[in-house]
Design a protein around this motif. Structure first.
Motif, mmCIF file in Angstrom:
data_model
loop_
_atom_site.group_PDB
_atom_site.id
_atom_site.type_symbol
_atom_site.label_atom_id
_atom_site.label_comp_id
_atom_site.label_asym_id
_atom_site.label_seq_id
_atom_site.Cartn_x
_atom_site.Cartn_y
_atom_site.Cartn_z
ATOM 1 N N MET A 141 0.830 -1.203 0.000
ATOM 2 C CA MET A 141 0.000 0.000 0.000
ATOM 3 C C MET A 141 0.869 1.261 0.000
ATOM 4 O O MET A 141 0.590 2.228 -0.716
ATOM 5 N N TRP A 142 1.914 1.238 0.823
ATOM 6 C CA TRP A 142 2.810 2.406 0.925
ATOM 7 C C TRP A 142 3.522 2.668 -0.397
ATOM 8 O O TRP A 142 3.587 3.817 -0.862
ATOM 9 N N GLN A 143 4.032 1.635 -1.036
ATOM 10 C CA GLN A 143 4.735 1.813 -2.302
ATOM 11 C C GLN A 143 3.808 2.334 -3.402
ATOM 12 O O GLN A 143 4.256 3.005 -4.333
ATOM 13 N N GLY A 144 2.507 2.031 -3.269
ATOM 14 C CA GLY A 144 1.560 2.534 -4.255
ATOM 15 C C GLY A 144 1.446 4.042 -4.266
ATOM 16 O O GLY A 144 0.973 4.628 -5.243
ATOM 17 N N HIS A 145 1.883 4.709 -3.195
ATOM 18 C CA HIS A 145 1.840 6.178 -3.117
ATOM 19 C C HIS A 145 3.163 6.829 -3.535
ATOM 20 O O HIS A 145 3.249 8.056 -3.542
ATOM 21 N N LEU A 146 4.161 6.039 -3.860
ATOM 22 C CA LEU A 146 5.478 6.585 -4.210
ATOM 23 C C LEU A 146 5.564 6.871 -5.704
ATOM 24 O O LEU A 146 4.841 6.267 -6.506
ATOM 25 N N LEU A 154 13.002 0.304 -5.978
ATOM 26 C CA LEU A 154 12.702 -0.608 -4.875
ATOM 27 C C LEU A 154 12.405 -2.018 -5.375
ATOM 28 O O LEU A 154 12.672 -3.004 -4.685
ATOM 29 N N ALA A 155 11.851 -2.122 -6.592
ATOM 30 C CA ALA A 155 11.512 -3.429 -7.140
ATOM 31 C C ALA A 155 12.749 -4.241 -7.489
ATOM 32 O O ALA A 155 12.697 -5.477 -7.564
ATOM 33 N N ASN A 164 13.606 -0.507 6.119
ATOM 34 C CA ASN A 164 14.807 -0.346 5.295
ATOM 35 C C ASN A 164 14.447 0.156 3.901
ATOM 36 O O ASN A 164 15.177 0.958 3.300
ATOM 37 N N LEU A 165 13.308 -0.318 3.379
ATOM 38 C CA LEU A 165 12.852 0.176 2.079
ATOM 39 C C LEU A 165 12.544 1.668 2.143
ATOM 40 O O LEU A 165 12.821 2.419 1.197
ATOM 41 N N ALA A 166 11.985 2.103 3.268
ATOM 42 C CA ALA A 166 11.670 3.522 3.439
ATOM 43 C C ALA A 166 12.945 4.359 3.448
ATOM 44 O O ALA A 166 12.987 5.466 2.896
ATOM 45 N N LYS A 171 16.480 8.204 0.327
ATOM 46 C CA LYS A 171 17.726 8.542 -0.373
ATOM 47 C C LYS A 171 17.464 8.822 -1.854
ATOM 48 O O LYS A 171 18.057 9.745 -2.440
ATOM 49 N N ILE A 172 16.563 8.030 -2.444
ATOM 50 C CA ILE A 172 16.256 8.239 -3.871
ATOM 51 C C ILE A 172 15.628 9.612 -4.075
ATOM 52 O O ILE A 172 15.995 10.351 -5.002
ATOM 53 N N ILE A 173 14.697 9.966 -3.200
ATOM 54 C CA ILE A 173 14.033 11.270 -3.302
ATOM 55 C C ILE A 173 15.035 12.401 -3.097
ATOM 56 O O ILE A 173 15.017 13.419 -3.799
#
Length: 277
Positions: A141-146, A154-155, A164-166, A171-173
Motif C-alpha cells: 500500500m505504501w509503495q503505491g503512493h510513491l 525498490l523493485a 529499510n525500504l523507506a 535517499k532516492i528522493i
C-alpha cells in the motif's frame, strides 16, 4: 516547631512549587488530534518527577483548552478519590482518538506522499494500521503512493524490511533533481504499473477482511432477501391465470385488480371463487 524547622519546610514547599512550574512549562498544550502521542510525551516528562496522582492530574488539567474541558467536565466537577490521572487520561483518549473504522478509511483513501519523505508517510500509515495489518500488505500500500521511479528502484532490491525500504526511498528522493521529482509526481496519478495494481489489490484484501468481521450480519441480510423473494415468487405462482378452460380462470380485470375491478369479461371465475369463500 522551631524557626529552623519552619524555614526548612518553607524552603521545601518553595522548591516543590518551583519544580511543578518547571514541569508544567515543559508540557505542551493538549493535542486533540494526537491524544495518545501527547500522553506518551507527558508521561515521559512526569515519570522522573515521582509526582503524586493528584499532582499529575492537576498538571494535565492545566493543559486542557475550553473545548476539551467541556468533554471531561463531569470528571473535573466530581473527581474520583483515587486514580484521578488515569481516569482523566482514559476519557481524553476515548473522546479524542479516532475509531478503528475511521482510521481504516483514512489508510485506504486519504494517504498521499505530498512533500513529505517516504519514511514519514510510512510512519503515518503504520500509526493508522496499529499493528493490525501485516507489514507485507502495508508495504504494498505504501509503495503505491510513491513516484514510479522510486518504485522501480525498490523493485530491483532484495530488501524486504519495510523500514529499510523507506530509508532507501528517502535517499532516492533526496538525490533526485527537483524537476524530476515534480514530473514524477505529475505522472504518478495516471500510472497503471504493477506496483499501483498491487496496492489496489491490497486495499481490496483489507476491505474483504473487514467484511469478514461483518459476515453474520451480511448473511442474515442475504437470507432474509432470499426468503422474501421466495414468498413473492410463490404468491405469483398461486395467482397465475393458468388456461382459459380451467375452473379458476380469471379475466384480465379481476386478475389484475382483484376485488377492485369494476369490469368483468367472460370467461371469469371471480364470482364463483367469492361464493365459495
Amino acid at each position: 516547631m522551631t524557626s529552623a524547622n519552619s524555614s526548612g519546610a518553607a524552603a521545601q514547599n518553595d522548591s516543590s512549587g518551583l519544580a511543578s512550574i518547571t514541569v508544567l512549562s515543559r508540557i505542551p498544550e493538549f493535542w486533540c488530534d494526537k491524544p495518545r502521542l501527547w500522553f506518551v510525551q507527558t508521561d515521559a516528562i512526569l515519570g522522573p518527577q515521582k509526582l503524586s496522582d493528584e499532582a499529575k492530574y492537576n498538571l494535565v488539567v492545566a493543559k486542557l483548552g475550553k473545548e476539551v474541558i467541556q468533554q471531561v467536565s463531569d470528571i473535573l466537577l466530581k473527581p474520583l478519590e483515587t486514580k484521578k490521572f488515569e481516569a482523566l487520561k482514559s476519557r481524553l483518549l476515548q473522546v479524542n482518538e479516532e475509531s478503528e473504522i475511521r482510521q481504516f478509511q483514512k489508510l485506504l483513501s486519504e494517504m498521499e506522499l505530498g512533500d513529505q519523505k517516504p519514511s514519514q508517510l510510512l510512519r503515518k500509515m503504520k500509526e493508522l494500521a496499529r499493528d493490525k495489518i501485516p507489514d507485507e500488505t502495508l508495504s504494498i500500500m505504501w509503495q503505491g503512493h510513491l513516484p514510479a521511479s522510486v518504485r522501480a528502484v525498490l523493485a530491483t532490491t532484495d530488501v524486504k524490511n519495510v523500514e529499510n525500504l523507506a530509508a532507501i526511498a528517502d535517499k532516492i528522493i533526496e538525490t533526485s533533481r527537483p524537476q524530476e521529482i515534480s514530473e514524477i509526481r505529475a505522472n504518478t496519478s495516471s500510472s497503471n504499473d504493477t506496483a499501483l495494481i498491487l496496492a489496489e489489490i491490497a486495499k481490496l484484501n483489507l476491505r474483504i477482511n473487514y467484511l469478514e468481521t461483518q459476515k453474520p450480519t451480511f448473511r442474515n441480510r442475504i437470507h432474509n432477501f432470499r426468503r422474501a423473494r421466495s414468498r413473492s415468487t410463490s404468491r405469483r405462482r398461486n395467482m397465475s391465470r393458468r388456461t382459459p378452460n380451467s375452473a379458476d380462470w380469471l379475466c384480465s380485470y379481476h386478475y389484475r385488480y382483484r376485488n377492485r375491478a369494476t369490469k368483468c369479461m367472460e370467461p371469469c371465475a371471480w364470482k364463483k371463487i367469492n361464493q365459495e369463500n
